[in-house]
Scaffold this motif. Sequence first.
Motif, PDB file in Angstrom:
ATOM      1  N   SER A  87       0.809  -1.229   0.000  1.00 34.72           N
ATOM      2  CA  SER A  87       0.000   0.000   0.000  1.00 34.72           C
ATOM      3  C   SER A  87       0.842   1.278   0.000  1.00 34.72           C
ATOM      4  N   GLU A  95      -4.774  -1.971  -7.598  1.00 37.15           N
ATOM      5  CA  GLU A  95      -5.452  -0.671  -7.764  1.00 37.15           C
ATOM      6  C   GLU A  95      -4.484   0.507  -7.631  1.00 37.15           C
ATOM      7  N   LEU A  96      -3.321   0.244  -7.071  1.00 34.37           N
ATOM      8  CA  LEU A  96      -2.372   1.343  -6.848  1.00 34.37           C
ATOM      9  C   LEU A  96      -1.314   1.451  -7.952  1.00 34.37           C
ATOM     10  N   TYR A  97      -1.468   0.630  -8.996  1.00 40.43           N
ATOM     11  CA  TYR A  97      -0.471   0.623 -10.073  1.00 40.43           C
ATOM     12  C   TYR A  97      -0.317   2.018 -10.701  1.00 40.43           C
ATOM     13  N   LYS A  98      -1.467   2.635 -11.052  1.00 43.13           N
ATOM     14  CA  LYS A  98      -1.433   3.917 -11.765  1.00 43.13           C
ATOM     15  C   LYS A  98      -0.730   4.972 -10.894  1.00 43.13           C
ATOM     16  N   ASN A 119      -1.123  -4.517  -4.362  1.00 44.08           N
ATOM     17  CA  ASN A 119      -2.499  -4.053  -4.536  1.00 44.08           C
ATOM     18  C   ASN A 119      -2.600  -3.445  -5.934  1.00 44.08           C
TER      19      ASN A 119
END
Length: 387
Positions: free
Chosen positions: A38, A61-64, A59
């Motif tokens: 995170s 969703e945190l790639y961008k 996670n």
Amino acid sequence: MAKYIAILGSTGSIGKNALRVIDALGPEYKVAALSAHSSTELLAQQAMQYKPQVIAITNPELYKQLHELTGDLDIEILAGPDSLIKIAQLDQVDIVLAAIVGAAGLPAVLAAAKKGKALAIANKEPLVIAGELLTAAAKKSGSTILPVDSEHSAIFQAIQAGCREEVSKIILTGSGGPLRNVSSQDIQNVTPQQALSHPVWDMGPKITIDSATMMNKALEVIEAHWLFNIPVDIIDVLIHPESIVHSLVEFVDGSVIAQLGTPDMCLPIQYALTYPRRVAGIAKHLKLEELGQLTFEKPNLEKFRALSLGYQVARTPGTAAAVFNAANEAAVQQFLEGRIKFISIVELIEHCLNVHNVSTNASLEELFEADAWARKEVSECLNQKVF
Ligand code: NDP
Ligand code: MG
């Protein structure tokens, strides 16, 4: 020749200490890959400083966000839990430092063991859940498992004084945790804040709560059993509040060999990275004369029931350890979020062990199923307000 290190969980307490150790070790040790779950900002900072070939954010969703934070850096960014497996098996990686917390680290630890990497392992939960599969995979591939947990690093060092058949006892020490002096009555309603104030070690939240329940020592008994192929019946636990003697090995002739040092995780992390060599490092050297005395006492098994449960689980092959660990992970999270009482952590673990149908000779799939079952059981108990 330089050694290339992959740190799984570089944003945690062990991960950050490992980077300090690597800084001090100099150019012979290089960071090849880093991962976080995170903490995107910290991972991006670490990437800029160490310039590894690959970083991973588990996670997805945190790639961008991570991509934006790393700007123009020429680093491959992976996302999702499986990215850890890729990192653990990278050709250029010599040593995988497993510093993720919990069962989430198991697939990557197993992948590193299968690929024959040197495996510096702080992440004890995979050894607890799948010790048999993991040690067998390491043996088959020629992977060396190097313990980072301070007690196990101590045993690893002390056990070199004889051969395995000459070991008559392993004595695991433990600080006793933040609640050593809290009465059995008062322990029932301890708050997360109280349980998080460890007197000696500065660690991540999950292991600090494990230290308060003494679940940490229970996990460590199982960890020692698998790491050193030692029967559970000769593994003892001794409370040593000063945390200077990190563990001891007794041999058949009565000689006891211990490893001592200041309570600083940089020491076992460094030994795992430089093994079999020893080099000067950042850990403060011990001055016994300043300490005056070292004390030892037997653990209170009535007050800390997790430890007795740990011994029972250690003697039960198969899925029991996966349930023991997963129920604890789920219960600790509920406690930290203020939804259950401190005492309910061990009650929930015991409940899960009581209702679980143990499967012996468990496959990896069965271990994951047992893990998922225990997490679901904990949440159902809470929904039904049983605890
Ligand atoms: P921390 O909580 O400080 O760090 C955990 C690390 O794992 C962080 O990098 C975190 O990423 C990452 N992480 C968390 N959840 C996941 C997930 N689901 N998938 C992938 N990565 C995840 O823990 P510690 O460093 O204290 O402990 C790490 C391990 O080492 C534990 O198994 C512990 O028992 C063991 N250990 C720790 C000691 C210590 O002194 N801290 C001593 C002995 C053993 P992010 O921060 O980005 O969310
Ligand atoms: Mg330990």
